[in-house]
Motif scaffolding. Structure first.
Motif, PDB file in Angstrom:
ATOM      1  N   GLU A  40     -13.199  14.186 -29.310  1.00  0.00           N
ATOM      2  CA  GLU A  40     -12.910  13.952 -27.896  1.00  0.00           C
ATOM      3  C   GLU A  40     -11.411  13.774 -27.664  1.00  0.00           C
ATOM      4  O   GLU A  40     -10.861  14.237 -26.656  1.00  0.00           O
ATOM      5  N   ARG A  41     -10.730  13.145 -28.606  1.00  0.00           N
ATOM      6  CA  ARG A  41      -9.298  12.884 -28.450  1.00  0.00           C
ATOM      7  C   ARG A  41      -8.484  14.168 -28.457  1.00  0.00           C
ATOM      8  O   ARG A  41      -7.490  14.283 -27.730  1.00  0.00           O
ATOM      9  N   VAL A  42      -8.881  15.152 -29.253  1.00  0.00           N
ATOM     10  CA  VAL A  42      -8.065  16.369 -29.384  1.00  0.00           C
ATOM     11  C   VAL A  42      -8.549  17.512 -28.505  1.00  0.00           C
ATOM     12  O   VAL A  42      -7.917  18.572 -28.468  1.00  0.00           O
ATOM     13  N   ALA A  43      -9.661  17.334 -27.791  1.00  0.00           N
ATOM     14  CA  ALA A  43     -10.241  18.438 -27.017  1.00  0.00           C
ATOM     15  C   ALA A  43      -9.184  19.092 -26.130  1.00  0.00           C
ATOM     16  O   ALA A  43      -8.426  18.417 -25.435  1.00  0.00           O
ATOM     17  N   TYR A  44      -9.158  20.439 -26.152  1.00  0.00           N
ATOM     18  CA  TYR A  44      -8.150  21.182 -25.407  1.00  0.00           C
ATOM     19  C   TYR A  44      -8.821  22.321 -24.654  1.00  0.00           C
ATOM     20  O   TYR A  44      -9.597  23.087 -25.230  1.00  0.00           O
ATOM     21  N   ARG A  45      -8.504  22.437 -23.381  1.00  0.00           N
ATOM     22  CA  ARG A  45      -9.015  23.517 -22.538  1.00  0.00           C
ATOM     23  C   ARG A  45      -7.847  24.402 -22.151  1.00  0.00           C
ATOM     24  O   ARG A  45      -6.910  23.966 -21.495  1.00  0.00           O
ATOM     25  N   LEU A  70     -13.910  33.361 -34.942  1.00  0.00           N
ATOM     26  CA  LEU A  70     -14.081  33.574 -33.507  1.00  0.00           C
ATOM     27  C   LEU A  70     -13.533  32.376 -32.740  1.00  0.00           C
ATOM     28  O   LEU A  70     -13.978  31.243 -32.938  1.00  0.00           O
ATOM     29  N   MET A  71     -12.570  32.631 -31.849  1.00  0.00           N
ATOM     30  CA  MET A  71     -12.089  31.580 -30.951  1.00  0.00           C
ATOM     31  C   MET A  71     -12.846  31.665 -29.635  1.00  0.00           C
ATOM     32  O   MET A  71     -12.972  32.747 -29.048  1.00  0.00           O
ATOM     33  N   VAL A  72     -13.334  30.535 -29.191  1.00  0.00           N
ATOM     34  CA  VAL A  72     -14.122  30.452 -27.962  1.00  0.00           C
ATOM     35  C   VAL A  72     -13.381  29.560 -26.978  1.00  0.00           C
ATOM     36  O   VAL A  72     -13.115  28.382 -27.263  1.00  0.00           O
ATOM     37  N   ASN A  73     -13.040  30.122 -25.821  1.00  0.00           N
ATOM     38  CA  ASN A  73     -12.406  29.346 -24.763  1.00  0.00           C
ATOM     39  C   ASN A  73     -13.440  29.108 -23.679  1.00  0.00           C
ATOM     40  O   ASN A  73     -13.693  29.963 -22.835  1.00  0.00           O
ATOM     41  N   ALA A  74     -14.049  27.947 -23.728  1.00  0.00           N
ATOM     42  CA  ALA A  74     -15.120  27.589 -22.785  1.00  0.00           C
ATOM     43  C   ALA A  74     -14.762  26.245 -22.158  1.00  0.00           C
ATOM     44  O   ALA A  74     -13.652  26.089 -21.634  1.00  0.00           O
ATOM     45  N   SER A  75     -15.667  25.291 -22.203  1.00  0.00           N
ATOM     46  CA  SER A  75     -15.344  23.965 -21.682  1.00  0.00           C
ATOM     47  C   SER A  75     -14.219  23.318 -22.490  1.00  0.00           C
ATOM     48  O   SER A  75     -13.538  22.411 -22.009  1.00  0.00           O
ATOM     49  N   GLU A  76     -14.035  23.747 -23.722  1.00  0.00           N
ATOM     50  CA  GLU A  76     -12.857  23.460 -24.519  1.00  0.00           C
ATOM     51  C   GLU A  76     -12.632  24.662 -25.429  1.00  0.00           C
ATOM     52  O   GLU A  76     -13.493  25.534 -25.540  1.00  0.00           O
ATOM     53  N   ARG A  77     -11.452  24.735 -26.045  1.00  0.00           N
ATOM     54  CA  ARG A  77     -11.163  25.865 -26.915  1.00  0.00           C
ATOM     55  C   ARG A  77     -11.302  25.446 -28.371  1.00  0.00           C
ATOM     56  O   ARG A  77     -10.681  24.465 -28.811  1.00  0.00           O
ATOM     57  N   VAL A  78     -12.126  26.183 -29.097  1.00  0.00           N
ATOM     58  CA  VAL A  78     -12.386  25.912 -30.505  1.00  0.00           C
ATOM     59  C   VAL A  78     -12.317  27.221 -31.275  1.00  0.00           C
ATOM     60  O   VAL A  78     -12.370  28.310 -30.691  1.00  0.00           O
ATOM     61  N   ILE A  79     -12.201  27.119 -32.585  1.00  0.00           N
ATOM     62  CA  ILE A  79     -12.301  28.285 -33.460  1.00  0.00           C
ATOM     63  C   ILE A  79     -13.454  28.074 -34.419  1.00  0.00           C
ATOM     64  O   ILE A  79     -13.490  27.086 -35.164  1.00  0.00           O
TER      65      ILE A  79
END
Length: 213
Positions: A40-45, A70-79
């Motif tokens: 939660e602390r690092v979540a990035y959109r 795969l990078m997914v840019n949704a409610s937050e961006r993750v790989i």
């Protein structure tokens, strides 16, 4: 853990050649799962439209793929980095998903994999918020992926996203990239660096860069 087993874990994950697995580009980098508070602390959109970005690490000499993510840019961006090697002190991971993918982290991710022996094919496509969120839900619930299954796991995720059902599951990173290339609106770039062929050197260098920001 024996030296032999450790070296095997650090060998790169998956291209299939001549009917046998040719381990060349991604490794299972053992990391403990981050807790909820850390994620939660690092979540990035990221700004801009929701998107999916397929990374394929390609051998500069043979043209074969060494790793898929795969990078997914949704409610937050993750790989989603299945059986992946990437690590950085400020990038928490849970079940093969990297969190807190700011522009600096994304650059470090590309830069760690691009070297004198490999380049990174980056394929980005804009999707609907619903498609992006479905991909996000799939990757965060997928669980850890065994070595040599990076392209297979990524294709299996994509196939479950509405509009991507025609993706064929494969063990070959480049074959998956070829399929992804056929999606309408895909933007493809190739990222090169000419530094050391040693993946671990690239990981350490980019970790130091991120720590110095």
């Amino acid at each position: 853990m024996s030296v032999g087993r450790l070296l095997l874990r650090l060998t790169l994950c998956a291209s299939v050649a001549g009917g046998a697995f040719a381990l060349s580009g991604c490794a299972s980098q053992p990391q403990p799962n981050a807790d909820d508070a850390t994620l939660e602390r690092v979540a990035y959109r990221a700004e801009g439209a929701p998107s999916l970005t397929l990374y394929t690490m390609v051998n500069n000499r043979t043209g074969q793929g060494g790793h898929t993510s795969l990078m997914v840019n949704a409610s937050e961006r993750v790989i989603f980095d299945p059986a992946g090697s990437f690590y950085a002190d400020r990038v928490p991971e849970r079940d093969d998903v990297l969190y807190g993918i700011t522009p600096a982290v994304e650059k470090a991710y590309r830069g760690s994999h691009a070297r004198s022996t490999h380049h990174v094919m980056v394929q980005e496509v804009a999707v609907t918020p619903e498609q992006a969120q479905r991909a996000y839900e799939l990757v965060v619930s997928n669980g850890r992926v065994p070595g040599a299954y990076c392209a297979n796991a990524t294709a299996s995720v994509l196939k479950q996203v509405p509009g991507f059902e025609d993706i064929k599951v494969t063990f070959y990173p480049v074959k998956l990239a070829d399929q992804f290339e056929q999606r309408p609106g895909v933007k493809t770039t190739r990222y090169y660096e000419n530094d050391s062929a040693d993946l671990q050197e690239g990981l350490a260098r980019n970790n130091a860069i991120l720590n110095g920001e």
